[in-house]
Design a protein around this motif. Structure first.
Motif, mmCIF file in Angstrom:
data_model
loop_
_atom_site.group_PDB
_atom_site.id
_atom_site.type_symbol
_atom_site.label_atom_id
_atom_site.label_comp_id
_atom_site.label_asym_id
_atom_site.label_seq_id
_atom_site.Cartn_x
_atom_site.Cartn_y
_atom_site.Cartn_z
ATOM 1 N N THR A 79 44.366 43.162 46.618
ATOM 2 C CA THR A 79 44.051 41.946 45.565
ATOM 3 C C THR A 79 43.864 40.821 46.510
ATOM 4 O OG1 THR A 79 46.431 42.065 45.402
ATOM 5 C CG2 THR A 79 45.272 43.081 43.659
ATOM 6 N N VAL A 80 42.490 40.241 46.365
ATOM 7 C CA VAL A 80 42.237 39.126 47.019
ATOM 8 C C VAL A 80 42.534 37.928 46.123
ATOM 9 C CG1 VAL A 80 41.018 40.377 48.603
ATOM 10 C CG2 VAL A 80 39.944 39.455 46.612
ATOM 11 N N GLY A 81 42.885 38.137 45.069
ATOM 12 C CA GLY A 81 43.100 36.784 44.029
ATOM 13 C C GLY A 81 43.291 37.160 42.579
ATOM 14 N N VAL A 82 42.993 36.050 41.819
ATOM 15 C CA VAL A 82 43.199 36.226 40.471
ATOM 16 C C VAL A 82 41.966 35.445 39.621
ATOM 17 C CG1 VAL A 82 44.427 35.550 38.475
ATOM 18 C CG2 VAL A 82 45.369 36.364 40.300
ATOM 19 N N ILE A 83 41.382 35.979 38.466
ATOM 20 C CA ILE A 83 40.374 35.272 37.732
ATOM 21 C C ILE A 83 41.054 34.901 36.366
ATOM 22 C CG2 ILE A 83 39.372 37.509 37.221
ATOM 23 C CD1 ILE A 83 36.621 35.772 36.543
ATOM 24 N N ALA A 84 40.814 33.826 35.908
ATOM 25 C CA ALA A 84 41.047 33.704 34.627
ATOM 26 C C ALA A 84 40.283 32.688 33.695
ATOM 27 C CB ALA A 84 42.509 32.736 34.780
ATOM 28 N N ILE A 85 39.918 33.294 32.544
ATOM 29 C CA ILE A 85 39.054 32.538 31.420
ATOM 30 C C ILE A 85 39.702 32.351 30.312
ATOM 31 C CG2 ILE A 85 36.754 32.489 30.690
ATOM 32 C CD1 ILE A 85 35.928 34.907 32.356
ATOM 33 N N PRO A 86 40.764 31.292 30.219
ATOM 34 C CA PRO A 86 41.533 31.294 29.301
ATOM 35 C C PRO A 86 41.080 31.229 27.805
ATOM 36 C CG PRO A 86 42.104 29.756 30.973
ATOM 37 C CD PRO A 86 40.768 30.404 31.260
ATOM 38 N N SER A 87 39.815 30.729 27.572
ATOM 39 C CA SER A 87 39.291 30.657 26.251
ATOM 40 C C SER A 87 38.867 32.005 25.813
ATOM 41 C CB SER A 87 37.839 29.739 26.283
ATOM 42 O OG SER A 87 37.054 30.305 27.162
ATOM 43 N N ILE A 88 38.877 32.992 26.630
ATOM 44 C CA ILE A 88 38.456 34.473 25.943
ATOM 45 C C ILE A 88 39.824 35.240 26.296
ATOM 46 C CG2 ILE A 88 36.003 33.969 25.824
ATOM 47 C CD1 ILE A 88 36.117 35.792 28.392
ATOM 48 N N ASN A 89 40.977 34.646 26.669
ATOM 49 C CA ASN A 89 42.236 35.460 27.016
ATOM 50 C C ASN A 89 41.884 36.466 28.027
ATOM 51 O OD1 ASN A 89 43.959 34.003 25.186
ATOM 52 N ND2 ASN A 89 42.868 35.379 23.527
ATOM 53 N N TYR A 139 32.294 40.710 27.898
ATOM 54 C CA TYR A 139 31.219 41.285 27.239
ATOM 55 C C TYR A 139 31.013 40.687 25.785
ATOM 56 C CZ TYR A 139 28.543 44.526 24.100
ATOM 57 O OH TYR A 139 27.597 44.924 23.170
ATOM 58 N N SER A 140 32.423 40.811 24.806
ATOM 59 C CA SER A 140 32.538 40.305 23.551
ATOM 60 C C SER A 140 32.372 38.882 23.104
ATOM 61 C CB SER A 140 33.464 41.087 22.982
ATOM 62 O OG SER A 140 34.844 40.720 23.644
ATOM 63 N N LYS A 141 32.887 38.122 24.241
ATOM 64 C CA LYS A 141 33.125 36.739 23.838
ATOM 65 C C LYS A 141 32.517 35.696 25.092
ATOM 66 C CE LYS A 141 37.371 37.710 22.945
ATOM 67 N NZ LYS A 141 39.111 37.681 22.757
ATOM 68 N N GLY A 142 32.283 36.320 26.170
ATOM 69 C CA GLY A 142 31.790 35.235 27.099
ATOM 70 C C GLY A 142 30.623 34.539 26.928
ATOM 71 N N GLN A 143 30.448 33.244 27.169
ATOM 72 C CA GLN A 143 29.320 32.699 26.958
ATOM 73 C C GLN A 143 29.210 31.326 27.722
ATOM 74 O OE1 GLN A 143 29.128 31.220 22.795
ATOM 75 N NE2 GLN A 143 31.365 30.906 22.785
ATOM 76 N N MET A 147 35.084 27.675 30.692
ATOM 77 C CA MET A 147 35.666 27.518 32.120
ATOM 78 C C MET A 147 36.228 28.730 32.690
ATOM 79 S SD MET A 147 34.907 24.263 32.850
ATOM 80 C CE MET A 147 35.805 24.281 34.689
ATOM 81 N N VAL A 148 35.863 28.672 34.086
ATOM 82 C CA VAL A 148 36.506 30.254 34.780
ATOM 83 C C VAL A 148 37.298 29.637 35.999
ATOM 84 C CG1 VAL A 148 35.710 32.032 35.673
ATOM 85 C CG2 VAL A 148 34.277 31.246 34.029
ATOM 86 N N TYR A 149 38.415 30.074 36.108
ATOM 87 C CA TYR A 149 39.344 29.799 37.294
ATOM 88 C C TYR A 149 39.295 30.916 38.246
ATOM 89 C CZ TYR A 149 39.843 25.888 34.211
ATOM 90 O OH TYR A 149 39.809 24.869 33.236
ATOM 91 N N LEU A 150 39.359 30.816 39.518
ATOM 92 C CA LEU A 150 39.817 31.492 40.697
ATOM 93 C C LEU A 150 40.413 31.174 41.309
ATOM 94 C CD1 LEU A 150 36.015 33.098 41.962
ATOM 95 C CD2 LEU A 150 37.476 34.064 40.073
ATOM 96 N N THR A 151 41.559 31.954 42.125
ATOM 97 C CA THR A 151 42.425 31.562 43.056
ATOM 98 C C THR A 151 42.679 32.557 44.052
ATOM 99 O OG1 THR A 151 44.573 30.215 43.372
ATOM 100 C CG2 THR A 151 44.602 32.224 41.919
#
Length: 225
Positions: A79-89, A139-143, A147-151
């Protein structure tokens, strides 16, 4: 008496198997959701040095038995990190490479030379067609606009989606490196015959210590929940 016990054990085994087959989606979600690796600045640095499989051609949509097998070998996921897109959970660990084990439990990096915040950071993930697991929310909600966060827990990279397209599986050029810092996220459509491709641009970089608390909370959220 012994024969009766054997018969009852066989009946119980058949009932358990039937329940699992009927509720396989629930089983899939539970198995994937039970993968909650502890990811830190130290573990990501160690993971970045590990070898990985980048042959996406052999990646397959996992069944619940594939996920069970992957869960048993979860220690193989670097595991090299984490991705979070809060607006689509969407909250997911990032595994190195695109082996079936990685993609059954996380999203995977698509090139060996990827560096967060530098060039094209491309990630692939499965659409489990349930709106919540792995890249299903993408797929269902990304647009565009989200905002997308990587760490890697040393720095945090904030991207904003600028486009969403449906592409053929053969359009591998979207994974190629770029001069500008961008993010590329790819998953299957519901038929599996095409890919959904979202591209974002880097808008801000933080040291982890100075990252806003709201973003830190998203990046430490429970995965696949």
């Amino acid at each position: 008496m012994k024969r009766r016990i054997i018969v009852w054990l066989a009946i119980i085994a058949m009932l358990i198997t039937s329940v699992l087959l009927i509720n396989y989606k629930t089983v899939e979600r539970w198995l994937i959701g039970s993968y909650q690796p502890k990811i830190t600045a130290t573990t990501t640095k160690q993971a970045e040095r590990k070898p990985a499989n980048y042959n996406y051609d052999v990646a397959k949509q996992p069944t619940w038995t594939d996920i069970l097998k992957a869960r048993q070998h979860a220690n193989q996921v670097a595991t090299v990190g984490v991705i979070a897109i809060p607006s689509i959970n969407l909250y997911l660990p990032i595994g190195k490479g695109v082996s079936n084990t990685v993609l059954a439990l996380a999203v995977g990096t698509m090139r060996s030379d990827q560096v967060m915040g530098d060039g094209n950071y491309a990630l692939a993930g499965h659409n489990m067609d349930d709106g919540r697991t792995l890249f299903s929310p993408l797929y269902s909600k990304g647009q565009a606009g989200q905002m997308v966060y990587l760490t890697n827990f040393r720095k945090v990279y904030a991207y904003q989606f600028v486009s969403r397209e449906t592409i053929a599986p053969t359009e591998v050029s979207v994974v190629a490196n770029t001069t500008d810092p961008v993010i590329t996220l790819i998953t299957c459509d519901y038929t599996g015959s095409h890919r959904i491709f979202l591209r974002g641009k880097l808008v801000k970089t933080y040291t982890y210590a100075k990252t806003p608390d709201k973003i830190k909370t998203a990046l430490t959220h429970t995965y696949n929940q």
